[in-house]
Design a protein around this motif. Structure first.
Motif, short mmCIF file in Angstrom:
data_model
loop_
_atom_site.label_atom_id
_atom_site.label_comp_id
_atom_site.label_asym_id
_atom_site.label_seq_id
_atom_site.Cartn_x
_atom_site.Cartn_y
_atom_site.Cartn_z
N ASN A 144 -49.07 33.33 -18.30
CA ASN A 144 -50.00 32.28 -18.71
C ASN A 144 -50.66 31.69 -17.48
OD1 ASN A 144 -51.35 30.52 -20.45
ND2 ASN A 144 -49.80 28.92 -20.18
N SER A 161 -53.97 28.68 -16.55
CA SER A 161 -54.95 27.74 -17.10
C SER A 161 -55.58 26.91 -15.99
CB SER A 161 -54.30 26.82 -18.13
OG SER A 161 -53.26 26.05 -17.53
N ASP A 206 -53.24 39.04 -18.21
CA ASP A 206 -52.22 38.60 -19.15
C ASP A 206 -51.19 39.71 -19.30
OD1 ASP A 206 -50.68 37.67 -21.22
OD2 ASP A 206 -52.35 37.07 -22.49
#
Length: 576
Positions: free
Chosen positions: A277, A279, A371
């Motif tokens: 992950n 972000s 990913d």
């Protein structure tokens, strides 16, 4: 009483006398078994005997360490010596004192197959070689009751990409009260290994047998594609069973080979970021995106990733636009270890000050990453944001220019509104002119007085203005940053240029290079920025000589800035 003392002295003499070997009798080697499994420990008993010469002269020179020993070191490297013990006894054979010595060794085989314990020697005597067979697997007698100790290894993935996180779990199962134990750590020259917290201890049943378990977890990051094969994890220890007997525990386990894949060709990013992950987020800007000139803003941009150390996160791009001054702080990197792996973050804090009115668009920030869960490329994005900058309230407005009157005409004086029914008296010219003449006379007299006092004073050398001093200090900071190859060099260049050539309002190093018409300065700044943000781990040594030389030439040929000691800088230096 005298007889009792004599009897005690004789016993003490017989027990602690020095053993002087006269002639070695024999040397025997007896293993407790000739076939064992790789995880087991072999008990080897070595017995030797010698004649003793006991007399009063050597009674008080007794030293056990001076006794000879067999050369047990010959069993290495096929066996490792875990522990050893020795016992002594005295016998009388044909009126001769004979001492018997028994050595007990705990040996651990280092490999499988037929291993040989070579002939050992002791004080001239030599034993016979002994052959030991070491096989793989679990002893049959332990298949139903369970082994005393064993190791289990597991990985969370069957294959990984290069630099992708792999979680390795090591569990040690053992029975009894562990007295001593050593569990090895995973090692590999081409793998970055990070322990994930402290070891955990708990109990677990396996095949109906209750074991005590020690669990350790590691995050592995392979640095080269190919096949990953770790050396075996080994355990050696001692434990006491329920009856109080001391047992040696020993085991080893090897992890299966794990394929390590290359960076996929479809990845479009400059920095390879394999994570579960990732972000991007920012904060600090007003929700309405409406600000005033001179207002101080603090924007914080945060990049977070799961499954990567903070050192691998790339630097965030600069989003400063003309009309907006930027004062970035040093990026802050943090890495947190959890049982599920590493979690890292990169935080960039920037102080922003708008200096021009209008619309200012902060461009979008895009970070491509891979990913590992979905096995595809993704992009973390902060969308572009447009700031509406208005003039600060209370700022002095520029007065409108008066329209010139045609030649030969006298402008008509403005008329004041007159309330109906009330007559406005006309000002008296006689009362106005005398007051004006008196004021002019006072001002003229004051001017003459100041001139006379200035003639009497001794002329002094004007001190260096504050702005000139600030310019020199700023230039010294610029040279230091350039010599160090610091990322603050462009910022120092803009700061010095605004002091050297005030009124131009430089916002970037490119504007400064264009103003001074120096292509060399622009080239050296580009080289410095390319070195700072290059993805290579070991950049070339920074050569600051060309950049320092062109800066000194520009300062020498541009002249000194105008002295304005009465004005302070528009933005305090504390914002930098």
């Amino acid at each position: 009483m005298v007889k009792r003392l004599i009897t005690s002295a004789v016993c003490l003499f017989l027990l602690m006398a020095i053993w002087l070997p006269v002639q070695a009798q024999e040397l025997t080697v007896e293993p407790d078994r000739t076939k064992l499994y790789e995880g087991e420990v072999l008990t080897l008993t070595v017995k030797g005997s010698m004649e003793l010469d006991i007399n009063l002269s050597n009674l008080f020179n007794f030293d056990l360490s001076s006794l000879p020993k067999p050369d047990i070191e010959k069993v290495e490297p096929e066996f490792r010596i875990l522990a050893q013990n020795q016992q002594y006894s005295i016998k009388t054979i044909n009126d001769q004192m004979v001492g018997e010595i028994t050595w007990t060794y705990q040996l651990a085989p280092t490999t499988t197959g037929k291993l040989t314990i070579p002939a050992l020697t002791f004080n001239g005597a030599e034993s016979r070689p002994v052959t030991i067979e070491v096989v793989d697997g679990t002893p049959p007698e332990q298949s139903g009751t369970g082994r005393d100790s064993f190791i289990e290894l597991s990985a969370d993935k069957a294959e990984v990409y290069v630099q992708e996180q792999l979680i390795l779990t090591v569990r040690l199962f053992f029975r009894g009260n562990l007295i001593r134990g050593e569990l090895s750590e995973p090692q590999h020259p081409n793998v970055v290994i990070e322990p994930l917290g402290r070891q955990q201890e708990f109990s677990r049943y396996r095949d109906g047998v209750r074991y005590r378990v020690v669990e350790r977890r590691y995050a592995l990051f392979p640095q080269q594609p190919g096949s990953l094969k770790l050396p075996p994890i080994r355990f050696e220890g001692q434990a006491r069973n329920a009856s109080g007997q001391l047992k040696f525990l020993r085991d080893s386990e090897e992890l299966f080979e794990i394929p390590v894949k290359k960076v996929p060709p479809e990845f479009s990013g400059k920095t390879w970021l394999p994570a579960s992950n990732l972000s991007l987020s920012d904060s600090g800007l007003p929700p309405t995106l409406k600000v005033e000139t001179g207002e101080n803003l603090t924007r914080e941009i945060r990049l977070t990733a799961s499954g990567l150390p903070a050192a691998t996160l790339p630097p965030l791009p600069d989003t400063t636009k003309p009309g907006l001054r930027s004062y970035p702080e040093q990026p802050e990197r943090t890495t947190e270890t959890t049982p599920d792996g590493l979690k890292s973050s990169l935080t960039q804090t920037v102080a922003l000050v708008p200096v021009e009115s209008g619309q200012m668009t902060l461009p979008a920030i895009r970070i491509p990453w891979w990913d590992t869960t979905a096995d595809r490329e993704r992009v973390a994005v902060i969308p572009e944001k447009t700031l509406t900058v208005t003039a600060a309230q209370g700022a002095a407005a520029v007065p409108p220019q008066n329209t010139p009157e045609p030649a030969g005409q006298t402008p008509e004086p403005a008329k004041e509104p007159v309330s109906p029914g009330i007559s406005t008296p006309k000002p008296s010219l006689w009362s106005f002119w005398p007051a004006l003449s008196l004021a002019l006379a006072v001002l003229w007299g004051g001017t003459l007085l100041l001139w006379w006092q200035s003639r009497r004073r001794k002329p002094e050398k004007p001190p260096e203005t504050r702005e000139n001093g600030n310019e020199k200090t700023a230039f010294d900071r610029l040279l230091k940053a350039a010599r160090d190859g610091s990322e603050t060099t462009p910022e120092r260049l803009v700061e010095w240029a605004n002091l050297r050539s005030p009124g131009h309002g430089f916002h970037s190093a490119a504007e400064v290079a264009g103003h001074f018409r120096s292509e060399t300065l622009a080239t050296e700044i580009r080289k410095l920025q390319a070195r700072l943000f290059a993805p290579a781990r070991d950049p070339e040594p920074w050569d600051a000589a060309p950049l320092v030389r062109v800066l000194e030439e520009i300062r020498l040929t541009t002249g000194k800035p105008p002295a304005r000691a009465d004005l302070s800088p528009l933005y305090p230096q504390g914002l930098a």
